[in-house]
Design an enzyme around this catalytic site. Structure first.
Site, PDB file in Angstrom:
ATOM      1  N   GLU A 124       0.846  -1.201   0.000  1.00  0.00           N
ATOM      2  CA  GLU A 124       0.000   0.000   0.000  1.00  0.00           C
ATOM      3  C   GLU A 124       0.878   1.247   0.000  1.00  0.00           C
ATOM      4  O   GLU A 124       1.642   1.482   0.931  1.00  0.00           O
ATOM      5  CB  GLU A 124      -0.911  -0.007   1.230  1.00  0.00           C
ATOM      6  CG  GLU A 124      -1.851   1.180   1.317  1.00  0.00           C
ATOM      7  CD  GLU A 124      -2.691   1.141   2.579  1.00  0.00           C
ATOM      8  OE1 GLU A 124      -3.884   0.815   2.493  1.00  0.00           O
ATOM      9  OE2 GLU A 124      -2.130   1.436   3.663  1.00  0.00           O
TER      10      GLU A 124
ATOM     11  N   PHE B  70     -29.449  25.726  52.586  1.00  0.00           N
ATOM     12  CA  PHE B  70     -28.871  26.934  53.173  1.00  0.00           C
ATOM     13  C   PHE B  70     -29.201  28.187  52.364  1.00  0.00           C
ATOM     14  O   PHE B  70     -28.355  29.054  52.171  1.00  0.00           O
ATOM     15  CB  PHE B  70     -27.356  26.785  53.324  1.00  0.00           C
ATOM     16  CG  PHE B  70     -26.964  25.822  54.412  1.00  0.00           C
ATOM     17  CD1 PHE B  70     -27.250  26.099  55.745  1.00  0.00           C
ATOM     18  CD2 PHE B  70     -26.335  24.620  54.115  1.00  0.00           C
ATOM     19  CE1 PHE B  70     -26.910  25.210  56.748  1.00  0.00           C
ATOM     20  CE2 PHE B  70     -25.991  23.725  55.119  1.00  0.00           C
ATOM     21  CZ  PHE B  70     -26.283  24.020  56.445  1.00  0.00           C
TER      22      PHE B  70
ATOM     23  N   GLU C 264      -7.558   9.811   1.529  1.00  0.00           N
ATOM     24  CA  GLU C 264      -6.401   8.994   1.161  1.00  0.00           C
ATOM     25  C   GLU C 264      -6.412   8.717  -0.341  1.00  0.00           C
ATOM     26  O   GLU C 264      -7.444   8.329  -0.901  1.00  0.00           O
ATOM     27  CB  GLU C 264      -6.422   7.666   1.926  1.00  0.00           C
ATOM     28  CG  GLU C 264      -6.403   7.838   3.448  1.00  0.00           C
ATOM     29  CD  GLU C 264      -6.597   6.514   4.176  1.00  0.00           C
ATOM     30  OE1 GLU C 264      -6.874   5.502   3.488  1.00  0.00           O
ATOM     31  OE2 GLU C 264      -6.485   6.487   5.414  1.00  0.00           O
TER      32      GLU C 264
ATOM     33  N   LEU D  65     -33.400  40.612  49.824  1.00  0.00           N
ATOM     34  CA  LEU D  65     -33.112  40.854  51.237  1.00  0.00           C
ATOM     35  C   LEU D  65     -31.777  41.564  51.425  1.00  0.00           C
ATOM     36  O   LEU D  65     -31.677  42.566  52.132  1.00  0.00           O
ATOM     37  CB  LEU D  65     -33.131  39.525  51.999  1.00  0.00           C
ATOM     38  CG  LEU D  65     -32.807  39.583  53.490  1.00  0.00           C
ATOM     39  CD1 LEU D  65     -33.783  40.500  54.216  1.00  0.00           C
ATOM     40  CD2 LEU D  65     -32.837  38.179  54.093  1.00  0.00           C
TER      41      LEU D  65
ATOM     42  N   LYS E  17     -25.731  45.102   3.481  1.00  0.00           N
ATOM     43  CA  LYS E  17     -25.102  43.832   3.873  1.00  0.00           C
ATOM     44  C   LYS E  17     -25.540  42.758   2.896  1.00  0.00           C
ATOM     45  O   LYS E  17     -26.729  42.586   2.643  1.00  0.00           O
ATOM     46  CB  LYS E  17     -25.502  43.429   5.288  1.00  0.00           C
ATOM     47  CG  LYS E  17     -24.784  42.174   5.773  1.00  0.00           C
ATOM     48  CD  LYS E  17     -25.274  41.731   7.129  1.00  0.00           C
ATOM     49  CE  LYS E  17     -24.415  40.566   7.642  1.00  0.00           C
ATOM     50  NZ  LYS E  17     -24.317  39.435   6.700  1.00  0.00           N
TER      51      LYS E  17
END
EC number: 3.6.1.74
Length: 851
Positions: free
Chosen positions: A38, A684, A199, A554, A266
């Site tokens: 190859e 908490f 390839e 708060l 644009k």
């Protein structure tokens, strides 16, 4: 760009390939039919357009699982085997199962004899290898050394050459059995991107073939792939845009400096770099990803470098010049005359043009009126630019449709090998959209692609073909992997694939389209019209939408916690309680259906509990917090934990919101749609919101977002104890610190609030609402939530002290061993402190939503 045009063209790569082939052929004395020689040229990170062009001329398309093992005793050698995808049923197949499904012991042994780098291109190599059959008997015992890849191949076999376009998805090692190591995960997650190669292999069937014939065949096939003869093609990395174009928010137009400001139309073209030297015109078109050379009709005396926008009409390429980079000019308006004088008629297929412009403007009002008038006739939008000065290096855009670029990943399911969904209206593909969250993909929404004449799914190579593309690009159809970057309109319509951005996504790390913050800016800007910029009420509505509505907070917004704080015994033991709580209520004792593990984390802070929920095996979490810094830290923590391929964290969204807000549910619905949560984490933090003025909003939000049986986990201070305080109470929590830092103080400042301060971790005191037990139970009961569990922290610690100091010492798993060692030290530190007393005033409440 000039450093790339000096490189050798693609035709030279082929000459080097053919020379290598002839050298190899001459070195072979006798042909052994059992061996395959190859010789191939491999191009890494190829232009994505070559996939489309090769697919149009392909003789074979297939996918398979490739197994590769590198034997230690044989350098430059690898053993390979494969299983066709047609023999695998479903995609939820783990790597170890794929290895077990291999039949026989005959593998392919591939030995690398020659590897030659192309001198000026690190992304191209020439290889000479020999392939032959070999026995590999104990591969199952050595499965950890076997690499697995999903390989999709598009192949064109010509007379003397074979061209392969390969897409390889890395699956992991053959020993892996986790969900993250499967075909399904490789296809479904945008972080698992395919590696792409093309390839060119010369076959050995005719040893006497001439160099001329081989080059003719290679050049002919490459001309079809690259849309030009290889001698005019130069491969190069992606070239970034020279001039950045930023969205100009409509509310900012009235504040922009109008000195030397101009506007122009644009257009929707392809950004291009053009380098002209003597009679050579080198063009880099961003959607192709390589440089094409054209020959000018006359010689240009000076070198010219342009940044332009290309549109193709019939066979003519119109290049609208945006910026002249060489020669350097101080005024962009003078560039227009330069283009007209120097570039007119230099090529019969390349036409250089400029735009008409309007300006300058005496005031912002004149500018707004001009923009509004121009937008009536323009299809895309308008560009604003400064003709000179420092600002002339940046352009601004105002668009009719604020489109966004996002990553698209087609969705595959467990038992099906195909993603196609059928309904009474036909068939379609479902996909997920991802935005770029600081280098990580963040799920944005879902959508579908109807499989009609414009979209086809190519099932055997995991690709889609999109047809009828904008003809101005010169490309009518496009074959893409099932992961790509697409342009979306503000109303979620998929407009077109972004070819250049797709290559950036595939070939670079950390790119998934526009940043999430940019996307939100674009979508918010779409809600305004140009004429609204003078209406204060309209601007106020947009600002109110973008800003968190929390006027009754708060504590004022600010940083209350020190960045370099060190967690002491109080924090460690509190974390132990939270770990037990989360583990228990994520466990199958309460939730035996994986699909129900959806967590809402209220006031989640900096994300310290993210890992606890990972081990709780939840499906997803939506977290909310009103603090930008906390959200930033939480997202960073999540991204760090979800960075590795092996670490597949649950889906996580973090939203800037507060449970006190009437927009809370609608904000959650933007990421969760109509599903409901089975677990609520409010640790908490309830004491910052639980007040009579918020009861109705809070509980309505909770009721609407939770399903029957949902558990609400609450940790807070005992309000009944806080009610008894007559003066400031100090608890010594760190005996090793000086007296000015070793305490936590609590002071009742009125009937419903206390002030809490810990100088070792806080920069200033914070107010908290007093959460009384009976009030909490009553309010939750009114909204069909029943208290099912309640205890103080000290009781939980007391129940676990024997285990922490005893049996837990036998733990051998590193992280678990360290966890218990940390808690043992924390218990020792409690001596001569008030930590355990303070923990007796911390409470756990668990509510369950009634059916």
């Amino acid at each position: 760009m000039d450093k790339y045009i000096s490189k050798t063209p693609l035709s030279c790569y082929f000459e080097e390939l053919v020379d290598t082939f002839i050298s190899v052929v001459n070195s072979i004395n006798k042909v052994d039919e059992s061996k395959h020689h190859e010789v191939e040229l491999i191009l890494f990170k190829p232009p994505i357009i070559t996939l489309t062009n090769l697919y149009n001329m392909a003789t074979t398309t297939e996918s398979y699982i490739e197994f590769t093992m590198l034997p230690v005793d044989k350098p430059n050698t690898k053993f390979r085997n494969r299983i066709p995808l047609s023999k695998i049923h479903g995609l939820d197949v783990k790597n170890n199962q794929l290895v077990e499904s291999l039949d026989g012991f005959i593998w392919e042994e591939k030995s690398l004899l020659l590897k030659k780098d192309i001198s000026d291109n690190s992304s191209a190599i020439i290889k000479y290898s020999i392939e032959e059959k070999t026995l590999f008997v104990d591969y199952k015992r050595r499965n950890a050394s076997i690499k697995l890849e999903l390989v999709s191949v598009v192949r064109a076999k010509l007379r003397n050459i074979v061209i392969d376009f390969k897409m390889k998805y890395f699956l992991g090692s053959g020993a892996q059995s986790a969900n993250s190591s499967s075909l399904l995960c490789a296809l479904n997650h945008p972080k698992n991107k395919p590696s792409l190669y093309i390839e060119f292999e010369i076959m050995m069937q005719d040893k006497n073939i001439s160099k001329k014939k081989l080059l003719e065949e290679l050049n002919m096939s490459a001309s079809a792939l690259f849309l030009s003869h290889p001698k005019y093609i130069r491969l190069c990395p992606s070239i970034n845009p020279i001039l950045r174009t930023h969205l100009l928010k409509k509310q900012d137009i009235i504040n922009i400096n109008t000195d030397d400001l101009y506007i122009t139309s644009k257009t929707d073209g392809i950004f291009s770099h053009v380098y002209i030297e003597k009679k050579s015109i080198f063009c880099y078109f961003s959607h192709l990803g390589y440089i094409k050379e054209y020959t000018a009709s006359r010689e240009i005396e000076e070198t010219i470098y342009l940044y332009a926008e290309m549109r193709k009409e019939e066979s003519i390429l119109y290049l609208t010049v945006i910026k002249v980079l060489k020669p350097c000019m101080e005024d962009r308006l003078s560039e227009l005359a330069f283009v007209k004088n120097h570039l007119t008629g230099i090529h019969d297929r390349l036409v250089f043009v400029t735009k008409c412009y309007d300006g300058p403007f005496e005031s912002s009002s004149d500018l707004v009126v001009s923009i509004e008038e121009m937008l009536k006739t323009e299809q895309e939008g308008i560009i604003l630019f400064y003709s000179k000065g420092e600002d002339s290096t940046t352009d601004y855009k105002v668009k009719k449709d604020n489109t966004i670029d996002q990553c698209v990943n087609v969705i595959y399911r467990y038992m099906s090998s195909e993603p196609i969904v059928f309904n009474d209206k036909g068939s379609f593909l479902e996909y997920k959209r991802y935005s770029n969250d600081k280098g990580f993909p963040k799920e944005f929404s879902t959508g579908k692609l109807d499989l009609n004449g414009s979209v086809e799914y190519i099932n055997n190579i995991y690709c889609i073909e999109i047809k009828h593309l904008n003809p101005c690009t010169g490309i009518t159809n496009l074959v893409l992997p099932i992961k790509f970057i697409a342009e979306f309109s503000h109303n979620d319509e998929l407009i077109q694939p972004r070819i250049d951005k797709t290559m950036k996504y595939l070939y670079e790390s950390g790119y998934y389209g526009n940043q999430l913050s940019v996307i939100m800016d674009h979508l918010n800007d779409q809600k305004l019209r140009i004429g609204d910029v003078f209406e204060e009420e309209k601007l106020a509505d947009i600002a109110a939408h973008m800003k968190l509505k929390d006027s009754m907070r708060l504590n004022p917004d600010g940083n209350y916690f020190l960045s370099n704080r060190v967690r002491g015994a109080l924090g460690i033991l509190s974390n132990f309680v939270k770990t037990l709580l989360i583990s228990l209520y994520c466990s199958k004792t309460y939730l035996d259906n994986h699909s129900k593990r959806k967590v809402l984390a209220i006031d989640f802070g900096n994300g310290a509990d993210l890992e606890k929920y990972f081990y709780g095996e939840i499906a997803l979490m939506v977290a909310t917090d009103p603090d930008d810094n906390a959200i930033e830290t939480g997202k960073k923590r999540y991204n760090e934990r979800n960075a590795g391929d092996k670490s597949k964290y649950y889906k996580f969204n973090y939203i800037k919101e507060t449970i006190r807000s009437e927009t809370y549910v609608s904000s959650i619905r933007q990421v969760l749609y109509f599903e409901k949560f089975s677990l609520v984490d409010w640790q908490f933090a309830i004491h910052y919101s639980f007040h009579p003025k918020h009861y109705s909003t809070i509980m309505t939000n909770l009721q609407e977002l939770t399903e029957s049986g949902c558990k609400v986990l609450i940790t807070t201070m005992d309000g009944d104890y806080l009610d008894t305080l007559k003066e400031k109470k100090k608890f010594i929590i760190r005996k090793l610190l000086p007296e000015t830092e070793n305490y936590l103080s609590i002071e009742k400042i009125d009937d419903d609030k206390v002030l809490v301060y810990n100088p070792s971790s806080m920069s200033k005191p914070m107010a908290e609402y007093i959460v009384r037990r009976d009030t909490l139970i009553r309010v939750f009961r009114e909204y069909k939530f029943k208290l099912i569990d309640s205890c103080n922290f000290k009781t939980i610690i007391d129940r676990n002290i024997s285990f922490i100091n005893g049996v837990s010492r036998l733990e051998s798993r590193g992280s678990t061993k360290n966890f218990f060692e940390l808690n043992r030290k924390a218990l020792e530190e409690c001596n001569d402190t008030d930590v355990l007393e303070l923990l007796s005033h911390y409470m756990v409440y668990v509510f369950s939503k009634e059916v």
